[in-house]
Scaffold this active site. Structure first.
Site, PDB file in Angstrom:
ATOM      1  N   LEU A 180      -5.030  -7.132  12.602  1.00  0.00           N
ATOM      2  CA  LEU A 180      -6.404  -6.903  12.156  1.00  0.00           C
ATOM      3  C   LEU A 180      -6.810  -5.436  12.290  1.00  0.00           C
ATOM      4  O   LEU A 180      -7.978  -5.093  12.278  1.00  0.00           O
ATOM      5  CB  LEU A 180      -7.371  -7.804  12.920  1.00  0.00           C
ATOM      6  CG  LEU A 180      -7.134  -9.303  12.735  1.00  0.00           C
ATOM      7  CD1 LEU A 180      -8.170 -10.102  13.529  1.00  0.00           C
ATOM      8  CD2 LEU A 180      -7.177  -9.702  11.272  1.00  0.00           C
ATOM      9  N   SER A 181      -5.805  -4.580  12.416  1.00  0.00           N
ATOM     10  CA  SER A 181      -6.000  -3.129  12.363  1.00  0.00           C
ATOM     11  C   SER A 181      -6.874  -2.589  13.473  1.00  0.00           C
ATOM     12  O   SER A 181      -7.742  -1.749  13.260  1.00  0.00           O
ATOM     13  CB  SER A 181      -6.565  -2.703  10.994  1.00  0.00           C
ATOM     14  OG  SER A 181      -5.648  -3.016   9.986  1.00  0.00           O
ATOM     15  N   GLY A 191      -3.039  -6.829  18.519  1.00  0.00           N
ATOM     16  CA  GLY A 191      -1.759  -7.428  18.208  1.00  0.00           C
ATOM     17  C   GLY A 191      -1.845  -8.559  17.212  1.00  0.00           C
ATOM     18  O   GLY A 191      -0.973  -9.426  17.175  1.00  0.00           O
ATOM     19  N   ASP A 233       0.824  -1.215   0.000  1.00  0.00           N
ATOM     20  CA  ASP A 233       0.000   0.000   0.000  1.00  0.00           C
ATOM     21  C   ASP A 233       0.852   1.256   0.000  1.00  0.00           C
ATOM     22  O   ASP A 233       0.516   2.246  -0.641  1.00  0.00           O
ATOM     23  CB  ASP A 233      -1.021  -0.003   1.139  1.00  0.00           C
ATOM     24  CG  ASP A 233      -0.435  -0.142   2.527  1.00  0.00           C
ATOM     25  OD1 ASP A 233       0.774  -0.453   2.660  1.00  0.00           O
ATOM     26  OD2 ASP A 233      -1.190   0.050   3.505  1.00  0.00           O
ATOM     27  N   ASP A 267      -5.601   0.156   5.766  1.00  0.00           N
ATOM     28  CA  ASP A 267      -6.373  -0.172   6.960  1.00  0.00           C
ATOM     29  C   ASP A 267      -7.510   0.818   7.184  1.00  0.00           C
ATOM     30  O   ASP A 267      -8.652   0.435   7.453  1.00  0.00           O
ATOM     31  CB  ASP A 267      -5.457  -0.191   8.184  1.00  0.00           C
ATOM     32  CG  ASP A 267      -4.322  -1.186   8.048  1.00  0.00           C
ATOM     33  OD1 ASP A 267      -4.346  -2.000   7.101  1.00  0.00           O
ATOM     34  OD2 ASP A 267      -3.394  -1.137   8.870  1.00  0.00           O
ATOM     35  N   SER A 322      -5.765  -0.598  15.644  1.00  0.00           N
ATOM     36  CA  SER A 322      -5.397   0.811  15.783  1.00  0.00           C
ATOM     37  C   SER A 322      -6.133   1.672  14.763  1.00  0.00           C
ATOM     38  O   SER A 322      -6.615   2.762  15.090  1.00  0.00           O
ATOM     39  CB  SER A 322      -3.883   0.997  15.653  1.00  0.00           C
ATOM     40  OG  SER A 322      -3.420   0.512  14.409  1.00  0.00           O
TER      41      SER A 322
END
Length: 373
Positions: free
Chosen positions: A112-113, A109, A22, A159, A115
């Protein structure tokens, strides 16, 4: 009297294919998942943004005018809040104060995004309380900017775009140069299984930034800004560049297979992606490799690491009628081989971020399952 909070949700995502491309303005196929970060928001009049999390230490308290340095905020989970405040202020949001109460069902962690979902959800809530509207793409870019200023991690756009633009029952083909998005129907004969390896992952402090810098250096040696513009023959002797360019080819073939409903063309592409991530990009781990092998042995159509690697999760496509059995068999074999405790999920494609039905609260903190990663 209880007051009525506005609530917003933002989903995590699983990357089906398109690792480490990306930020080279390539193509990725990603899917918003039915695991969310939810944010309840109420206005406050003192020019502060205060965020609470019942399962985490401390209360985050930052200036709504973005004058606080996000990287200096304590407790550390509040840096993401400060990053969103800063990014929205740069986009023109007025310094309206807010109380935020945050929950999360996105595994932490795992690649899987969590954040990105956190940042998108907080951004929606803060924009609402300030009466500030960002178009969806600008919202995603502001959330990406928040990650940059909060952590220093130079993440790409995948993401946040997936969290904003997700569609139920569809994966998304995202062009990370033009930001064009095509929804690709997912056949009902396959399910998506995600398995956490038991090895936590965080990009901050991982080799992710170095891998990005090194692959960008390959582009510079070729006289290019990004590797999207490279041909495969130009990078045959450059492992990092070879991964990026070949991965973009695989992504476009994967999208073609989904358009055609050719589910058995998907598996070899996922396996080739994982092999390239392991051998050329060097972002896999022995645990992720074992999970891919054991999922295939159990009957998966295809499997690969998901996210940026260095631990976290593997994603697999499996026949719908065997999803539970494959997840159960593979995780049992993994547990026996490694002594680690894996966590499987069967996830569904979900709609993108937005508001949810209002709830009446008494002001007690909502207890989240975990912090943003």
């Amino acid at each position: 009297m209880p007051d009525r909070a506005r609530r917003f949700r933002a989903p995590g995502r699983v990357s089906l294919i398109g690792g480490q491309v990306d930020y080279h303005e390539g193509w990725v196929v990603s899917m918003a998942i039915d695991r969310d970060v939810c944010v309840s928001v109420r206005p406050r009049a003192d020019g502060r943004v205060v965020a609470r999390s019942g399962d985490l230490d401390g209360v985050v308290d930052v200036a709504a005018d973005a004058s606080d340095d996000p990287r200096a905020i304590l407790p550390s989970w509040g840096r993401a809040v400060g990053g969103v405040v800063r990014a929205l202020a740069e986009a023109g949001r007025a310094p309206a104060g807010a109380d935020l109460e945050i929950t999360s069902t996105v595994p932490i962690g795992g690649g899987l995004s969590s954040s990105a979902a956190f940042e998108v959800g907080v951004a929606l809530a803060l924009n609402d309380v300030a009466g500030f509207v960002l178009p969806p793409r600008d919202l995603a870019l502001a959330a990406q900017r928040a990650e940059h200023v909060a952590t220093g991690v130079p993440c790409g756009t995948q993401d946040q775009l997936t969290s904003v633009f997700g569609q139920a029952d569809h994966a998304l083909l995202i062009d990370c140069r033009t930001l064009e998005i095509e929804a690709l129907p997912l056949p009902d004969t396959i399910r998506v299984v995600v398995v956490h390896s038991g090895v936590p992952r965080t990009l901050e402090g991982s080799p992710y930034a170095q891998r990005r810098a090194d692959s960008e250096a390959v582009a510079q040696r070729l006289g290019l800004r990004v590797l999207r513009d490279a041909a495969l023959h130009q990078v045959r002797d450059e492992p990092l560049g070879r991964h990026v360019v070949s991965e973009m080819i695989r992504v476009r073939a994967f999208a073609d297979a989904l358009r055609d409903g050719d589910i058995y063309a998907l598996g070899p592409l996922m396996l080739a992606s994982h092999e390239s991530s392991r051998n050329d990009m060097q972002v896999s781990t022995p645990e992720l490799d074992a999970l891919v092998e054991l999922l295939m042995d159990a009957g998966a159509i295809g499997a690969r690491l998901t996210g940026a690697g260095f631990g976290g999760c593997v994603v697999a496509l499996v026949p719908s009628d065997r999803a539970v059995a494959i997840a159960t068999d593979a995780t049992a074999a993994y547990r026996a081989r490694t002594g680690l405790e894996p966590t499987p999920w069967i996830v569904a494609a979900a709609s993108g971020a937005g508001s949810v039905a209002p709830t009446t609260t008494t002001g007690a903190p909502i207890r989240p399952s975990s912090p943003p990663s």
